[in-house]
Design a protein around this motif. Structure first.
Motif, mmCIF file in Angstrom:
data_model
loop_
_atom_site.group_PDB
_atom_site.id
_atom_site.type_symbol
_atom_site.label_atom_id
_atom_site.label_comp_id
_atom_site.label_asym_id
_atom_site.label_seq_id
_atom_site.Cartn_x
_atom_site.Cartn_y
_atom_site.Cartn_z
ATOM 1 N N CYS A 178 -61.729 0.537 10.797
ATOM 2 C CA CYS A 178 -60.854 -0.624 10.950
ATOM 3 C C CYS A 178 -59.412 -0.358 10.585
ATOM 4 N N THR A 179 -59.134 0.709 9.892
ATOM 5 C CA THR A 179 -57.736 0.968 9.545
ATOM 6 C C THR A 179 -57.074 1.871 10.575
ATOM 7 N N THR A 180 -57.131 1.418 11.802
ATOM 8 C CA THR A 180 -56.450 2.125 12.879
ATOM 9 C C THR A 180 -55.524 1.130 13.541
ATOM 10 N N TYR A 181 -54.515 1.648 14.205
ATOM 11 C CA TYR A 181 -53.596 0.733 14.867
ATOM 12 C C TYR A 181 -54.292 0.015 16.010
ATOM 13 N N ALA A 182 -55.203 0.724 16.674
ATOM 14 C CA ALA A 182 -55.944 0.117 17.783
ATOM 15 C C ALA A 182 -56.708 -1.112 17.297
ATOM 16 N N CYS A 183 -57.289 -0.991 16.117
ATOM 17 C CA CYS A 183 -58.062 -2.095 15.565
ATOM 18 C C CYS A 183 -57.148 -3.258 15.193
ATOM 19 N N HIS A 184 -56.024 -2.933 14.609
ATOM 20 C CA HIS A 184 -55.048 -3.970 14.284
ATOM 21 C C HIS A 184 -54.618 -4.710 15.539
ATOM 22 N N LYS A 185 -54.371 -3.956 16.564
ATOM 23 C CA LYS A 185 -53.931 -4.552 17.821
ATOM 24 C C LYS A 185 -55.020 -5.415 18.446
ATOM 25 N N PHE A 186 -56.239 -4.972 18.293
ATOM 26 C CA PHE A 186 -57.384 -5.747 18.770
ATOM 27 C C PHE A 186 -57.319 -7.165 18.214
ATOM 28 N N PHE A 187 -57.182 -7.260 16.904
ATOM 29 C CA PHE A 187 -57.171 -8.575 16.262
ATOM 30 C C PHE A 187 -55.874 -9.319 16.520
ATOM 31 N N CYS A 212 -55.545 -4.269 25.809
ATOM 32 C CA CYS A 212 -56.742 -4.175 24.964
ATOM 33 C C CYS A 212 -58.025 -4.278 25.765
#
Lengths: 124, 124
Positions: B4-13, B59
């Motif tokens: 979860c500590t990836t930029y992709a994950c941040h962008k997801f949310f 996304c």
DNA sequence: ATTTCATATGAATAAGATTTCATGTGAGGC
DNA sequence: GCCTCACATGAAATCTTATTCATATGAAAT
């Protein structure tokens, strides 16, 4: 069927749309910790951790329990585990190398403050 | 395990942490639509819809296809359906009447602009 | 009862995101 | 080839959110 256009749903995503809070969730996946321990692992101020724990609590992403003087936080695995498996599957399918979905917003990643950068893992 | 500590994950949310985009997702759950149709249902400007479709595309929450002059957008049901079922379950368990999780942030809901308010469904 | 430790809260500031309005682009139809 | 429809993009303004630093709370230990 109105499931996503609710404020609760917005808050669900907004709460997780933050690197500090994502990092807290990840840290708590390992084992329950009190505020000072989270702050130490994150290398962030205690007040910042507290501020960010609040919305996580409100959304029931984490739980807490008093243990003597300290308050121990733990993650809601029943939700977090399937949620992140879903995301992991989605990412593996649509951004296999972690680059695809960074392309368009790469600049924003650059502009991120140092403190936040360290919270992210580099995919490459 | 760093999921979860990836930029992709941040962008997801972050992409889903927006009432306009959530509304677009919901509208497309019903049936695929072009930009003008989405704008009409939402009662929002075309440019706003376009702006918000962009991160949804990046996304892979939505897909698009050209049909003549128009571009038809559809939702990625493989992701969106299980995702919102998970959230629905979580909400039914932790904010059964839709009120619990609004309590602390009720003020922010008040401050929301009119245009955004109409995007939300009232739980009560 | 007082002190101290652990955490929470408040308010100001800084940073970031969203919306709006104007304009650009490009493929289809004529 | 030109016009126009459908959509995308840019940039400024506005609104929202996050962080910081100072301070408050409250329970445990003494």
């Amino acid at each position: 069927m109105k499931i996503c256009t609710t404020y609760a749903c917005h808050k669900f995503f907004a709460t997780l749309a933050n690197p500090t809070r994502l990092a807290i969730v990840e840290i708590l996946m390992d084992s329950p910790k009190n505020v000072a321990q989270i702050a130490q692992v994150l290398q962030q101020e205690q007040s910042m951790v507290s501020h960010n724990l609040k919305p996580l609590m409100e959304c029931a992403f984490v739980f807490s329990e008093k243990k003597g003087r300290k308050r121990v936080y733990s993650v809601n695995k029943e939700l977090i585990e399937p949620l992140f498996h879903l995301i992991a599957f989605h990412e593996s399918k649509y951004c296999p190398n972690g680059k695809t979905c960074l392309t368009r917003r790469g600049i924003k990643l650059e502009r991120m403050r140092e403190a936040q950068k360290t919270l992210y893992v580099n995919h490459e």
